[in-house]
Design a protein around this motif. Structure first.
Motif, short mmCIF file in Angstrom:
data_model
loop_
_atom_site.label_atom_id
_atom_site.label_comp_id
_atom_site.label_asym_id
_atom_site.label_seq_id
_atom_site.Cartn_x
_atom_site.Cartn_y
_atom_site.Cartn_z
N THR A 26 53.64 13.05 55.85
CA THR A 26 54.49 13.06 56.41
C THR A 26 55.38 11.90 56.33
O THR A 26 55.12 11.33 57.34
CB THR A 26 54.90 14.47 57.41
N TYR A 27 56.11 11.60 56.05
CA TYR A 27 56.90 9.80 56.16
C TYR A 27 58.82 10.46 55.94
O TYR A 27 58.94 10.14 54.77
CB TYR A 27 56.63 8.94 55.42
N VAL A 28 59.41 9.05 56.72
CA VAL A 28 60.78 8.42 56.22
C VAL A 28 59.94 7.15 55.95
O VAL A 28 59.92 6.39 56.96
CB VAL A 28 61.53 8.75 57.46
N SER A 29 60.85 6.63 54.85
CA SER A 29 60.82 6.24 53.91
C SER A 29 62.35 5.50 53.93
O SER A 29 63.37 5.60 53.71
CB SER A 29 60.37 5.82 53.33
N TYR A 30 62.37 4.28 53.07
CA TYR A 30 63.31 3.53 53.59
C TYR A 30 64.36 3.66 54.12
O TYR A 30 65.69 3.71 53.49
CB TYR A 30 64.13 4.22 51.55
N ASN A 31 64.13 3.16 55.10
CA ASN A 31 64.78 3.17 56.16
C ASN A 31 65.74 4.52 56.60
O ASN A 31 67.12 5.00 56.86
CB ASN A 31 65.89 2.50 56.74
N GLY A 32 65.02 6.01 56.05
CA GLY A 32 65.90 7.70 56.21
C GLY A 32 65.70 8.07 54.19
O GLY A 32 67.02 8.70 54.68
N GLN A 33 65.81 6.74 53.69
CA GLN A 33 66.58 7.72 52.47
C GLN A 33 65.79 8.20 51.98
O GLN A 33 66.47 8.76 50.56
CB GLN A 33 67.45 6.40 51.57
N TYR A 34 64.40 8.13 51.74
CA TYR A 34 63.56 8.99 51.24
C TYR A 34 62.38 9.87 51.65
O TYR A 34 62.06 8.63 52.65
CB TYR A 34 63.23 8.31 50.12
N VAL A 35 62.48 10.77 52.08
CA VAL A 35 62.08 12.06 53.84
C VAL A 35 60.89 12.53 52.51
O VAL A 35 61.79 13.82 52.00
CB VAL A 35 62.90 12.35 54.75
N VAL A 36 59.61 12.83 53.20
CA VAL A 36 58.67 13.63 52.61
C VAL A 36 57.84 14.21 53.65
O VAL A 36 57.51 13.47 54.82
CB VAL A 36 57.47 12.92 51.93
N LEU A 37 57.82 15.70 53.62
CA LEU A 37 57.24 16.54 54.59
C LEU A 37 56.01 17.38 53.81
O LEU A 37 56.30 18.48 52.84
CB LEU A 37 58.19 18.05 54.61
N ASN A 38 54.30 16.73 54.76
CA ASN A 38 53.79 17.62 53.75
C ASN A 38 53.37 17.39 52.66
O ASN A 38 52.97 17.83 51.79
CB ASN A 38 53.25 18.82 54.17
N GLY A 39 53.82 15.47 51.96
CA GLY A 39 53.84 15.56 50.42
C GLY A 39 54.93 16.10 49.36
O GLY A 39 54.61 15.48 48.62
N GLU A 40 56.53 17.16 50.68
CA GLU A 40 56.94 17.42 49.74
C GLU A 40 58.45 16.58 49.97
O GLU A 40 58.80 16.49 50.95
CB GLU A 40 57.15 18.83 50.13
N VAL A 41 59.37 16.01 48.73
CA VAL A 41 60.33 15.69 49.14
C VAL A 41 61.00 16.55 49.29
O VAL A 41 61.47 17.52 48.69
CB VAL A 41 60.97 14.27 47.70
N ASN B 133 68.99 10.19 49.70
CA ASN B 133 70.41 9.65 50.01
C ASN B 133 70.76 7.51 49.03
O ASN B 133 69.92 7.43 49.79
CB ASN B 133 70.39 9.21 52.13
N PRO B 134 70.76 8.88 47.86
CA PRO B 134 70.92 7.12 46.84
C PRO B 134 72.43 6.77 47.24
O PRO B 134 72.97 6.96 47.58
CB PRO B 134 70.51 7.44 45.11
N LEU B 135 72.29 5.07 46.94
CA LEU B 135 72.99 4.56 46.56
C LEU B 135 73.60 4.19 45.77
O LEU B 135 73.61 5.08 44.67
CB LEU B 135 72.79 3.09 47.20
N ASN B 136 75.88 3.87 45.70
CA ASN B 136 76.72 4.41 45.29
C ASN B 136 75.95 3.27 44.55
O ASN B 136 76.23 1.69 44.18
CB ASN B 136 77.85 3.95 45.93
N ILE B 137 75.67 3.46 43.02
CA ILE B 137 75.43 2.78 41.90
C ILE B 137 76.10 1.79 41.49
O ILE B 137 76.21 0.06 41.09
CB ILE B 137 74.48 3.37 40.47
N ASN B 138 77.40 2.37 41.40
CA ASN B 138 79.13 1.54 40.71
C ASN B 138 79.22 0.16 41.65
O ASN B 138 79.63 -1.07 41.94
CB ASN B 138 80.05 2.03 40.78
N THR B 139 79.27 0.81 43.23
CA THR B 139 79.18 -0.48 44.49
C THR B 139 78.04 -1.38 43.71
O THR B 139 78.72 -2.18 43.87
CB THR B 139 79.46 0.64 45.41
N LEU B 140 76.86 -1.43 43.98
CA LEU B 140 75.93 -2.19 44.03
C LEU B 140 76.01 -2.65 42.44
O LEU B 140 76.13 -3.98 42.73
CB LEU B 140 74.28 -1.02 43.82
#
Length: 259
Positions: free
Chosen positions: A62-77, A81-88
């Motif tokens: 269980t982990y919070v990665s990318y400072n909260g943008q990719y969250v997994v509980l017991n191996g399940e996503v 919360n992806p970045l806005n690609i156009n702005t990027l």
């Protein structure tokens, strides 16, 4: 028997010391928490592929990665919360003109928009990971990215902060800044996991040391700053333990009554 709690640990400067080593006392404490029936989780700015070995060593799923943008509980996503690609894309074009390279990151890999740059080498090497970004300037196209890295000296990120409102910029190295979706944080990732588990706020704990831990430590009811943490981090936390080099995790867990 204690009521089940969920304890979130940052990695760099919290679980791992300055040499990126896991202290024996920390490992023993993690497994003791599990024996007592608690849920042990990670909350980090790192990408999932950057701490896979640590998860295996500590048997954490269980982990919070990318400072909260990719969250997994017991191996399940359970949340992304992806970045806005156009702005990027616009930011990347401007950064390229300023000789500020960018690294694009999804849940599986990271790619740099330039073949080589001393800032990338200098900062990524401090993480002491086997994974190093290879070159693919178009990696952002057609995929979800949860974080990017902007490489520039301290102060030079201000020009991007003033222009790109879709993003938050968090410095983690003298020549590198995390680019995150606006408002995304470890605290929000923790909230998602707590809600799924049905855990009350008073049963949630968090340990951290860096600037990207400030919101987490000021939000979580039982927050512990490492003794090696920055002053802003210590001010945000309810408790301050010893440094990671001085068995700070074990000391902190004893301080809050979990061990």
């Amino acid at each position: 028997m204690q009521e089940q709690s969920v304890i979130f640990f940052d990695i760099d400067g919290t679980l791992l010391n300055s040499k990126k080593e896991l202290p024996i006392s920390t490992k023993e404490s993690i497994f003791k928490l599990k024996e007592l029936g608690h849920v042990v989780a990670i909350a980090t700015g790192r990408a999932p592929f950057m701490f896979e070995d640590l998860r295996k060593e500590l048997d954490i799923h269980t982990y919070v990665s990318y400072n909260g943008q990719y969250v997994v509980l017991n191996g399940e996503v359970i949340y992304t919360n992806p970045l806005n690609i156009n702005t990027l894309e616009k930011l990347t074009e401007e950064a390229l003109q300023n000789d500020h390279p960018v690294v694009f990151m999804d849940h599986e890999d990271m790619k740099a928009n330039v073949p080589h740059h001393p800032y990338i080498k200098e900062s990524i090497e401090t993480l002491k990971i086997s994974h190093f970004p290879t070159h693919d300037p178009h990696y952002y196209k057609g995929r979800e990215l949860y974080q990017s890295l902007l490489f520039c000296p301290v102060g030079e990120e201000i020009q991007y902060e003033q222009k790109y409102d879709d993003f938050d910029f968090v410095r983690w190295h003298p020549v590198s800044v995390d680019i995150l979706p606006k408002g995304g944080s470890k605290a929000k990732g923790i909230e998602r996991i707590a809600k799924r588990l049905g855990v009350s706020p008073e049963r949630i704990y968090a340990f951290g040391d860096g600037l990207n831990d400030v919101e987490m430590l000021s939000t979580v009811q039982n927050s512990v700053a490492m003794g090696n943490g920055e002053e802003l981090v210590k001010e945000a936390a309810k408790f301050v333990t010893k440094s990671v080099e001085e068995d700070g995790i074990r000391h902190g867990l004893e301080m809050v009554g979990l061990l």
